[in-house]
Design a protein around this motif. Structure first.
Motif, PDB file in Angstrom:
ATOM      1  N   THR A  27      -4.664  30.438  10.034  1.00 52.55           N
ATOM      2  CA  THR A  27      -3.110  30.613   9.976  1.00 52.55           C
ATOM      3  C   THR A  27      -2.446  29.291  10.105  1.00 52.55           C
ATOM      4  N   HIS A  28      -1.102  29.279  10.272  1.00 49.03           N
ATOM      5  CA  HIS A  28      -0.403  28.135  10.384  1.00 49.03           C
ATOM      6  C   HIS A  28       0.458  28.091  11.439  1.00 49.03           C
ATOM      7  N   SER A  29       0.004  28.766  12.334  1.00 49.84           N
ATOM      8  CA  SER A  29       0.930  29.021  13.641  1.00 49.84           C
ATOM      9  C   SER A  29       0.283  28.667  14.820  1.00 49.84           C
ATOM     10  N   PRO A  30       0.382  27.108  15.055  1.00 53.11           N
ATOM     11  CA  PRO A  30      -0.099  26.655  16.534  1.00 53.11           C
ATOM     12  C   PRO A  30       0.572  27.307  17.585  1.00 53.11           C
ATOM     13  N   THR A  31      -0.301  27.347  18.610  1.00 54.79           N
ATOM     14  CA  THR A  31       0.225  27.933  19.917  1.00 54.79           C
ATOM     15  C   THR A  31       0.516  26.774  20.783  1.00 54.79           C
ATOM     16  N   ILE A  32       0.966  25.668  20.250  1.00 49.23           N
ATOM     17  CA  ILE A  32       1.560  24.685  21.195  1.00 49.23           C
ATOM     18  C   ILE A  32       2.893  24.150  20.437  1.00 49.23           C
ATOM     19  N   GLY A  33       3.949  23.930  21.114  1.00 51.86           N
ATOM     20  CA  GLY A  33       5.155  23.615  20.688  1.00 51.86           C
ATOM     21  C   GLY A  33       5.556  22.396  21.434  1.00 51.86           C
ATOM     22  N   HIS A  34       6.585  21.468  20.957  1.00 51.69           N
ATOM     23  CA  HIS A  34       6.877  20.104  21.441  1.00 51.69           C
ATOM     24  C   HIS A  34       8.039  20.335  22.109  1.00 51.69           C
ATOM     25  N   THR A  35       8.378  19.485  23.233  1.00 51.17           N
ATOM     26  CA  THR A  35       9.702  19.427  23.813  1.00 51.17           C
ATOM     27  C   THR A  35      10.603  18.545  23.134  1.00 51.17           C
ATOM     28  N   LYS A  36      11.925  18.397  23.363  1.00 56.37           N
ATOM     29  CA  LYS A  36      12.966  17.722  22.624  1.00 56.37           C
ATOM     30  C   LYS A  36      12.389  16.018  22.861  1.00 56.37           C
ATOM     31  N   ASP A  37      11.480  15.791  23.901  1.00 60.61           N
ATOM     32  CA  ASP A  37      11.322  14.294  23.897  1.00 60.61           C
ATOM     33  C   ASP A  37       9.534  14.089  23.493  1.00 60.61           C
ATOM     34  N   ILE A  65       9.857  31.555  17.773  1.00 59.95           N
ATOM     35  CA  ILE A  65      10.868  31.633  18.735  1.00 59.95           C
ATOM     36  C   ILE A  65      10.722  30.949  20.242  1.00 59.95           C
ATOM     37  N   ILE A  66       9.207  31.115  20.644  1.00 60.71           N
ATOM     38  CA  ILE A  66       8.833  30.522  21.740  1.00 60.71           C
ATOM     39  C   ILE A  66       9.200  29.045  21.635  1.00 60.71           C
ATOM     40  N   HIS A  67       8.698  28.409  20.221  1.00 56.95           N
ATOM     41  CA  HIS A  67       8.778  26.829  20.356  1.00 56.95           C
ATOM     42  C   HIS A  67      10.092  26.425  19.976  1.00 56.95           C
ATOM     43  N   ARG A  68      11.078  27.459  19.400  1.00 58.85           N
ATOM     44  CA  ARG A  68      12.374  26.973  19.702  1.00 58.85           C
ATOM     45  C   ARG A  68      12.871  26.773  21.027  1.00 58.85           C
ATOM     46  N   PHE A  69      12.481  27.849  21.945  1.00 62.29           N
ATOM     47  CA  PHE A  69      12.872  27.762  23.373  1.00 62.29           C
ATOM     48  C   PHE A  69      12.250  26.412  23.881  1.00 62.29           C
ATOM     49  N   ILE A  70      11.106  26.111  23.631  1.00 61.40           N
ATOM     50  CA  ILE A  70      10.364  24.665  24.099  1.00 61.40           C
ATOM     51  C   ILE A  70      11.134  23.623  23.489  1.00 61.40           C
ATOM     52  N   ARG A  71      11.377  23.602  22.422  1.00 60.22           N
ATOM     53  CA  ARG A  71      12.410  22.285  21.910  1.00 60.22           C
ATOM     54  C   ARG A  71      13.713  22.379  22.480  1.00 60.22           C
ATOM     55  N   ALA A  72      13.998  23.278  23.310  1.00 56.99           N
ATOM     56  CA  ALA A  72      15.379  23.183  23.600  1.00 56.99           C
ATOM     57  C   ALA A  72      15.314  22.507  24.956  1.00 56.99           C
TER      58      ALA A  72
END
Length: 851
Positions: free
Chosen positions: A245-255, A315-322
């Motif tokens: 898939t192309h859906s990593p389970t890691i998301g990045h913060t804004k920094d 949606i989770i990654h959107r939260f993490i990026r916030a």
């Protein structure tokens, strides 16, 4: 857990012994076996390192204190030789072996027969690259080459492109992990051999091939191939899977930092939606209805493409990026029952109050530098023994002339039983004769540990209950069984019978199966009576589960005063994170191992493509069990061990932790290049064919010249950019482009054989098919064993640990001589032989919901 039990480890005096107090080890080892020696020292053994006058070769591996090379300034040497002593000498001439219990060596040129004749009491443990026989026995190895050939690299790396082709190479996880994996398995073998010698007086020879040990370490790919001919695809910082898939389970913060947020089952969604609602960021997610099945548990890597799950992750990654890294509410997410964790860098655990409370790190004094440096020093807590931080690594020959105490006279302990020893399939006795484990383990991190014990001859009673069974539905047997697999040319459809899972079979071979409801008063009483006839209670639940049911350590001691109680959780039961939820990738995020691996920033971490810390946790779990048995058989005292899967990973990051402490340097990712032992080229290079790669590691000028001549590119030798190792290190991109242009025209295995015959360390990045069907060296080492399961039938499983014993070879089928048990398969036999129940009484208990 009661306040009294929480306080027990803290009451131990600082001079509490290690599990191996009084054992002496003579070590003559390079980087392949030094880690095993470090673990022996940490467990309390006295480790004496034999060195040449100029010092061991590993003193020339970086990083160095102040970036100033020198044999007394190598942080690599410091990290892997803490707690040891140094004597100038060689095995052939030292008198220390007469007073030693173990010889640990990386040398292949020893006359083992002569040593055995002279020192019959000795355990001679050898680490070799490829073993003592087989067509590849003389191949050159390296950390990179072993990670390639073992399949680990083909499980680790980045997502494929939209057409599911790989445009980036597989990634070797950092740092020195081939030798960590092999060292852990060799230590398990040594502990079993020590127990056997304690009861019989018999020494023996042990040999571990790094290639075999590492090839068994990937979690999922071998059984998926063996059972269904299903290949797995590597994916970014998550389990390799059958369906990329192309859906990593890691998301990045804004920094720009990273957080893992794995787990999107119905149970996870029930926790996730209210958590996100609290921040007004739930978007279109709706909590599952009351009728949704919240008990279903997916085995990592087994799920297919799922757009709903991908949408949840977005949606989770959107939260993490916030959020910024410092403000990310991952602790609140954990409190809400979510599998979230920050991807920490190794040094970032040092200041965490949880690990400080557990004594995971220590400041070790270096008097010649007038300061102390930080090391990871402990993998578990115990009521009876301690991990030993030890002194700083020795100076060259620092203990020459030291008067070592004479070895205590060895009187074999009383055998556990007067019955004739049970023999393995090799016709020799198991080393763990008469040891019984009441086993509440599950998943790989704990079940894998008791699987190792079963292969070494322990009677392991696996306890399950249908309302919360172990994970059985992965790498299932194919429809139409072994005959269909033999004829298959593509992945086969799986059966759905939970007693026919290949992964479960591989993790639980050799055990007996008991279904028991310990929440029922009768079931709890039956457990107490069976524990009274056991040596060890092993469990992998969340901390406090057994204590709340009345089976905590204090209660167990009332049942059996010398009981050994070993529990393993992600973060350990003691400390503020005891209730945190973890699986292998989450533990890797906390420990720092996920962040270490991948291309340099700004690329995202590649992490691990399987639950690496599940296997490392399993090895540690087995070490704790066997070490505690050895300690009890010598002292009569049991103990409680609170083992942490995450701490097992933290110890593997000793070099970057020490580098930060000594030089203020923060680890940065380096792809497949060699960070500290200079080599160029050093990487994975594309070959002819689909997703075929060859690892090449040139450490010397001779190896580089051999590569250039074999490639027919003597012009490389005249290019000033490549003229010396120092020059090649400065021009690695150009060098890699040149080598890639040659390898792209080569068949990978043919190129590997040609390079190895020319003296160049090289290894194909092998997948499961390569290892199972084509690798002649693994076949020569009998790395797989055919065993018969009652329902699943006859299938291969891996033979673990990957240690060859001369006197007490284990066998995957254990004393049961079969595969993993079906659910409750041995109820009638176990309850009859241990509790005296009749067949009718057993049937009545089943009707009542007790079993």
């Amino acid at each position: 857990m009661s306040a009294q039990e929480q306080a027990l480890p803290g009451q131990l005096p600082e001079d509490a012994p290690g599990l191996l107090a009084g054992i002496r080890v003579v070590e003559e080892a390079d980087e392949t076996a030094e880690y095993c020696g470090l673990l022996l020292a940490g467990l309390g053994a006295e480790v004496v390192k034999l060195e040449p006058p100029e010092g061991a070769p590993t003193r020339r591996i970086g990083p160095f204190l102040g970036d100033e090379p020198g044999p007394e300034r190598s942080l690599h040497f410091w990290a892997y030789n803490r707690g040891k002593r140094s004597v100038i000498g060689k095995v052939e001439t030292t008198e220390l072996l007469a007073e030693a219990d173990i010889l640990l060596t990386s040398r292949r040129d020893l006359d083992v027969a002569a040593l055995r004749a002279k020192h019959p009491h000795l355990l001679i443990a050898r680490m070799t690259p490829f073993g003592d026989h087989g067509p590849w026995k003389d191949f050159k190895g390296s950390d990179l080459v072993h990670l390639a050939l073992s399949g680990i690299m083909m499980n680790c790396g980045y997502d494929p492109d939209p057409a599911l082709r790989y445009d980036l190479p597989p990634i070797a996880p950092q740092l020195w992990h081939a030798y960590h994996i092999a060292g852990e398995q060799l230590l398990v073998g040594l502990l079993a051999a020590l127990i056997h010698r304690l009861h019989t007086g018999e020494g023996q020879d042990l040999s571990c091939a790094v290639h075999e040990a590492t090839s068994k370490n990937p979690e999922l790919d071998v059984m998926s191939w063996v059972m269904r001919r299903a290949p797995l695809f590597r994916m970014t910082c998550r389990h390799a899977g059958e369906h990329p898939t192309h859906s990593p389970t890691i998301g990045h913060t804004k920094d720009g930092r990273w957080c893992i947020s794995t787990g999107v089952s119905v149970r996870d969604q029930a926790n996730l939606v209210p958590f996100l609602e609290g921040y007004g960021m739930q978007a279109d997610l709706v909590a599952p209805g009351k009728d949704a099945d919240r008990n279903a548990r997916n085995v990592p890597g087994s799920a297919g493409p799922n757009e709903k799950s991908a949408h949840i992750l977005e949606i989770i990654h959107r939260f993490i990026r916030a959020h910024s890294w410092a403000d990310l509410p991952w602790r609140e997410a954990q409190a809400a029952g979510l599998l979230w964790a920050p991807l920490r860098k190794p040094h970032e655990n040092v200041a965490d109050a949880h690990w400080q409370a557990r004594g995971t790190f220590a400041e070790v004094a270096h008097p010649e530098h007038g300061r102390s440096f930080t090391y990871p020093v402990s993998r578990w807590l115990s009521t009876e023994t301690r991990w030993q931080a030890g002194a700083r690594a020795p100076l060259i020959g620092e203990h020459d002339g030291h008067r070592f105490a004479p070895r205590a006279a060895s009187v074999p302990a009383k055998p556990r039983s007067d019955a004739a020893p049970k023999l393995s399939a090799h016709g020799k006795p198991f080393p763990l004769q008469g040891v019984r484990i009441f086993d509440f383990s599950w998943f790989l991190a704990s079940a894998g540990g008791t699987r190792l014990a079963a292969a070494l001859g322990a009677d392991v009673i696996k306890v399950e209950w249908k309302e919360n069974p172990d994970t059985r539905l992965a790498a299932m047997a194919p429809v139409d069984g072994r005959a269909a697999r033999a004829a298959a040319t593509a992945p086969l459809p799986p059966v759905s019978d939970p007693d026919m899972g290949g992964q479960f079979n591989n993790k639980n071979a050799g055990k007996r199966g008991l279904s028991l409801n310990i929440r029922h008063p009768k079931g709890l009483e039956m457990a107490r009576r069976m524990i009274a006839q056991s040596d060890i209670v092993a469990e992998g639940f969340s901390p406090g589960v057994l204590q709340r049911l009345g089976l905590g350590y204090e209660a167990l001691k009332q049942i059996k005063p010398d009981i050994i109680y070993v529990q393993q959780s992600g973060m350990g039961g003691i400390g503020r994170y005891g209730r945190f939820r973890t699986i292998g990738p989450v533990a890797a995020a906390f420990a720092g191992t996920a962040e270490m691996s991948g291309l340099p920033e700004p690329a995202m971490p590649a992490g691990w493509g399987y639950s690496y810390l599940d296997w490392i946790g399993a090895y540690g779990f087995c070490m704790a069990i066997l070490g505690a048995v050895f300690h009890r058989d010598r002292t009569g005292r049991g103990q409680w061990i609170d083992s942490s899967q995450c701490e097992s990973g933290i110890m593997l990051g000793a070099v970057p932790v020490l580098d930060h402490s000594a030089n203020g340097r923060i680890w940065t990712r380096i792809g497949n290049r060699s960070p500290y032992k200079p080599a160029a080229p050093h990487g994975a290079f594309r070959c002819a064919g689909e997703d075929r790669w060859l690892a090449i590691a040139c450490f010397t000028e001779a190896e580089w010249h051999a590569l250039a001549r074999l490639a027919g590119r003597t012009d490389w030798l005249e290019d000033p950019r490549f003229a010396t190792l120092a020059a090649r290190l400065l021009h690695q991109e150009a060098l890699e482009d040149a080598v890639s242009a040659w390898t792209a025209t080569q068949e990978a295995h043919a190129a590997m054989l040609a390079l190895q015959n020319a003296g160049v360390p090289a290894g194909v990045c092998q997948n499961a098919e390569d290892r199972c069907d084509r690798d002649p060296q693994l076949a020569a080492l009998d790395w797989l064993t055919e065993i018969e399961g009652t329902k699943i039938g006859r299938w291969p499983v891996t033979e673990l640990p990957a240690v060859k014993f001369s006197a007490t070879p284990g066998h995957a089928a254990g004393i049961t001589q079969r595969g993993a048990p079906g659910y409750g398969e041995d109820n009638e036999r176990l309850l009859g032989e241990m509790l005296g129940y009749s067949r009718a009484e057993v049937a009545a208990l089943a009707e009542e919901g007790v079993i």
